[in-house]
Design an enzyme around this catalytic site. Structure first.
Site, PDB file in Angstrom:
ATOM      1  N   PRO A 153      72.794 -14.424  86.484  1.00  0.00           N
ATOM      2  CA  PRO A 153      72.361 -14.640  87.867  1.00  0.00           C
ATOM      3  C   PRO A 153      72.388 -13.364  88.710  1.00  0.00           C
ATOM      4  O   PRO A 153      71.469 -13.098  89.495  1.00  0.00           O
ATOM      5  CB  PRO A 153      73.355 -15.682  88.383  1.00  0.00           C
ATOM      6  CG  PRO A 153      73.804 -16.397  87.153  1.00  0.00           C
ATOM      7  CD  PRO A 153      73.877 -15.339  86.095  1.00  0.00           C
ATOM      8  N   TYR A 154      73.449 -12.579  88.553  1.00  0.00           N
ATOM      9  CA  TYR A 154      73.568 -11.325  89.314  1.00  0.00           C
ATOM     10  C   TYR A 154      72.494 -10.326  88.898  1.00  0.00           C
ATOM     11  O   TYR A 154      71.801  -9.750  89.750  1.00  0.00           O
ATOM     12  CB  TYR A 154      74.966 -10.740  89.093  1.00  0.00           C
ATOM     13  CG  TYR A 154      75.173  -9.387  89.717  1.00  0.00           C
ATOM     14  CD1 TYR A 154      75.182  -9.218  91.097  1.00  0.00           C
ATOM     15  CD2 TYR A 154      75.391  -8.256  88.916  1.00  0.00           C
ATOM     16  CE1 TYR A 154      75.385  -7.976  91.670  1.00  0.00           C
ATOM     17  CE2 TYR A 154      75.599  -7.013  89.480  1.00  0.00           C
ATOM     18  CZ  TYR A 154      75.597  -6.877  90.852  1.00  0.00           C
ATOM     19  OH  TYR A 154      75.791  -5.632  91.411  1.00  0.00           O
ATOM     20  N   ALA A 155      72.326 -10.138  87.585  1.00  0.00           N
ATOM     21  CA  ALA A 155      71.323  -9.187  87.107  1.00  0.00           C
ATOM     22  C   ALA A 155      69.922  -9.619  87.496  1.00  0.00           C
ATOM     23  O   ALA A 155      69.071  -8.785  87.817  1.00  0.00           O
ATOM     24  CB  ALA A 155      71.435  -9.018  85.593  1.00  0.00           C
TER      25      ALA A 155
END
Length: 246
Positions: A153-155
């Protein structure tokens, strides 16, 4: 340097971590700095005090980067207090690490609100307001390329930052404004250390051939280069400042 000739920087996420270091470095380079922050008022005021103690000029402004009215007001402050905007360093962001299969979609929405919408809102104001010779520098992550588990999700949110950087640089053709992203690897910030045990920290530090974590100063030096006269021929790039992590 006179009021009118002083370059002016807006730094989001300027109360701590890489943003705080960018505030210090850009102020040391002679810029007046707007220290944007979300919740860490005391730390933002400390950043301002450190700049003014060194003979520089700075002001702290609270702004949710995903709120277009708050961000517009932050840029208004830069123009009213210091005369304009020449550099925008967008360091505000969130990181949540969990496997995709278990990820709470409400957390995903909040993450993307800050990292994607917030980046779009800040970039939009920068595109409208940066003066000739200006620079927009966005903070991404080398994890976009490294594809490590739990970073999905962050990437993904930072992949959007990379795409926006490349496209906006081309949309600003003829403006003499550069747009780049700095993509750190593991960097010794509070955000990095949060929730990690010592073994994990040591493993991540060992990934780089230099066998250490990056520091906020390492990343701020790249930001300062892109913000200054020597970085003017670098445009539309995602620069991986990660010590050689492949």
């Amino acid at each position: 340097m006179t009021e009118s000739s002083t370059r002016v920087a807006v730094v989001t996420g300027g109360s701590r971590g890489i943003g705080r270091e960018a505030v210090s470095r850009l102020a040391a380079d002679g810029m007046a700095v707007v220290v944007g922050y979300s919740a860490n008022k005391d730390q933002a005021e400390e950043a301002v005090a450190a700049v003014t103690a060194g003979g520089g000029r700075a002001v702290a402004v609270q702004a949710d980067v995903a709120d277009e009215n708050a961000v517009a007001a932050m840029f208004d402050t830069a123009e009213i207090r210091f005369g304009g905007v020449d550099v925008v360093a967008h360091a505000a962001g969130k990181m949540v690490l969990e496997p995709l299969v278990d990820f709470d979609l409400s957390v995903l929405d909040d993450l993307h609100r800050t990292n994607i919408r917030g980046t779009f809102v800040v970039a939009q104001q920068a595109a409208r307001r940066l003066r000739t010779g200006g620079a927009l520098i966005m903070l991404s992550t080398s994890m976009v390329k490294h594809a490590m588990p739990t970073y999905g999700p962050y990437a993904a949110s930072k992949g959007a930052v990379d795409a926006l950087t490349l496209i906006l640089a081309r949309e600003l053709r003829g403006r003499d404004v550069t747009v780049n992203a700095v993509s750190p690897g593991p960097t010794a910030t509070d955000l990095f250390f949060e929730g990690r045990d010592q073994a994990t920290i040591e493993r991540l530090a060992a990934q780089a051939p230099l066998e250490r974590l990056g520091t906020p100063a390492d990343i701020a030096a790249v930001v300062a280069f892109l913000a200054g006269a020597e970085g003017r021929w670098v445009n539309g790039q995602v620069i991986r400042a990660n010590g050689g992590v492949v």
